[in-house]
Design a protein around this motif. Structure first.
Motif, PDB file in Angstrom:
ATOM      1  N   GLU A   1      -7.006   4.305  -0.710  1.00 47.54           N
ATOM      2  CA  GLU A   1      -7.795   3.627   0.011  1.00 47.54           C
ATOM      3  C   GLU A   1      -7.557   1.829   0.128  1.00 47.54           C
ATOM      4  OE1 GLU A   1     -12.375   5.016   0.172  1.00 47.54           O
ATOM      5  OE2 GLU A   1     -11.485   5.193  -2.116  1.00 47.54           O
ATOM      6  N   LEU A   2      -7.070   1.374  -1.063  1.00 48.19           N
ATOM      7  CA  LEU A   2      -6.770   0.314  -1.337  1.00 48.19           C
ATOM      8  C   LEU A   2      -5.714  -0.180  -0.618  1.00 48.19           C
ATOM      9  CD1 LEU A   2      -7.634  -0.816  -5.111  1.00 48.19           C
ATOM     10  CD2 LEU A   2      -8.709  -1.832  -3.204  1.00 48.19           C
ATOM     11  N   THR A   3      -4.721   0.699  -0.854  1.00 51.80           N
ATOM     12  CA  THR A   3      -3.357   0.347  -0.017  1.00 51.80           C
ATOM     13  C   THR A   3      -3.411   0.445   1.167  1.00 51.80           C
ATOM     14  OG1 THR A   3      -2.141   1.612  -1.941  1.00 51.80           O
ATOM     15  CG2 THR A   3      -0.923   1.514   0.122  1.00 51.80           C
ATOM     16  N   THR A   4      -4.431   1.315   2.013  1.00 48.80           N
ATOM     17  CA  THR A   4      -4.467   1.351   3.590  1.00 48.80           C
ATOM     18  C   THR A   4      -5.306  -0.019   3.739  1.00 48.80           C
ATOM     19  OG1 THR A   4      -4.874   3.764   3.361  1.00 48.80           O
ATOM     20  CG2 THR A   4      -5.682   2.552   5.450  1.00 48.80           C
ATOM     21  N   MET A   5      -6.213  -0.465   3.112  1.00 48.37           N
ATOM     22  CA  MET A   5      -6.728  -1.547   3.352  1.00 48.37           C
ATOM     23  C   MET A   5      -5.887  -2.873   3.256  1.00 48.37           C
ATOM     24  SD  MET A   5     -10.222  -0.883   1.278  1.00 48.37           S
ATOM     25  CE  MET A   5     -11.400  -2.385   1.778  1.00 48.37           C
ATOM     26  N   ILE A   6      -5.197  -2.787   2.022  1.00 48.55           N
ATOM     27  CA  ILE A   6      -4.020  -3.889   1.840  1.00 48.55           C
ATOM     28  C   ILE A   6      -3.187  -3.908   3.215  1.00 48.55           C
ATOM     29  CG2 ILE A   6      -1.892  -4.572   0.491  1.00 48.55           C
ATOM     30  CD1 ILE A   6      -3.605  -3.554  -1.668  1.00 48.55           C
ATOM     31  N   ASP A   7      -2.513  -2.952   3.535  1.00 50.46           N
ATOM     32  CA  ASP A   7      -1.795  -2.809   4.621  1.00 50.46           C
ATOM     33  C   ASP A   7      -2.229  -2.979   5.942  1.00 50.46           C
ATOM     34  OD1 ASP A   7       0.438  -1.598   2.993  1.00 50.46           O
ATOM     35  OD2 ASP A   7      -0.053   0.417   3.730  1.00 50.46           O
ATOM     36  N   ALA A   8      -3.419  -2.923   6.346  1.00 47.11           N
ATOM     37  CA  ALA A   8      -4.212  -3.356   7.519  1.00 47.11           C
ATOM     38  C   ALA A   8      -4.299  -4.981   7.412  1.00 47.11           C
ATOM     39  CB  ALA A   8      -5.421  -2.588   7.403  1.00 47.11           C
ATOM     40  N   ALA A   9      -4.801  -5.361   6.273  1.00 43.24           N
ATOM     41  CA  ALA A   9      -4.947  -6.981   6.125  1.00 43.24           C
ATOM     42  C   ALA A   9      -3.514  -7.470   6.473  1.00 43.24           C
ATOM     43  CB  ALA A   9      -5.459  -7.012   4.702  1.00 43.24           C
ATOM     44  N   ILE A  10      -2.517  -7.106   5.676  1.00 46.06           N
ATOM     45  CA  ILE A  10      -1.235  -7.703   5.904  1.00 46.06           C
ATOM     46  C   ILE A  10      -0.830  -7.832   7.541  1.00 46.06           C
ATOM     47  CG2 ILE A  10       1.333  -7.402   5.610  1.00 46.06           C
ATOM     48  CD1 ILE A  10       0.630  -6.642   2.745  1.00 46.06           C
TER      49      ILE A  10
END
Length: 149
Positions: free
Chosen positions: A100-109
């Motif tokens: 979930e964190l990885t997905t959120m980080i990718d989306a924020a980037i």
């Protein structure tokens, strides 16, 4: 009474009093005292987002204390801090998993158009409200660094 986080914590205190759960009651009173201190100092009414930030900070402080107590060979004090963490975490939303964190980080980037470490602040600005109380901000910051680095 509204179903705010502060109201839920107050209810939990009453339940702990009725059930005579001394340790749990003590930890909940620490939370409420901290909320009250901030409300009085800043002359504000804390909202749920602020309560989460405060609880998050309280957990972090206790984790720091635990490592110091363990290093000093004071396991009983470390155990007391861990018991407080367990009570505090009951009021925090469920922790985010790695995926979930990885997905959120990718989306924020993606959303911020970040391309390098210079854009770190933009990415963290988008992530912080989403992860408050659900992930260690320091660890997430490290994950963002490795993606941007």
């Amino acid at each position: 009474m509204s179903d705010t986080l502060k109201a839920q914590i107050t209810e939990a205190m009453k339940d702990a009093m009725r059930a005579k759960e001394k340790e749990r009651l003590g930890a909940i009173r620490l939370i409420l005292a901290e909320l009250k201190r901030i409300e009085v100092d800043e002359r504000i009414e804390v909202d749920d987002a602020r309560v989460l930030a405060i609880l998050d900070k309280m957990v972090k402080q206790r984790r720091d204390s635990i490592s110091q107590y363990v290093d000093a060979g004071r396991q009983e004090l470390a155990d007391k801090e861990q018991a407080e963490i367990d009570v505090i975490q009951a009021f925090l939303p469920e922790a985010l998993g790695e995926a979930e964190l990885t997905t959120m980080i990718d989306a924020a980037i993606q959303e911020s158009g970040a391309e390098s470490m210079r854009d770190m602040g933009k990415v963290m600005g988008l992530l912080k409200p989403q992860i408050q109380g659900r992930a260690d901000v320091g660890a997430v910051s490290g994950m963002v660094k490795s993606k941007l680095g």
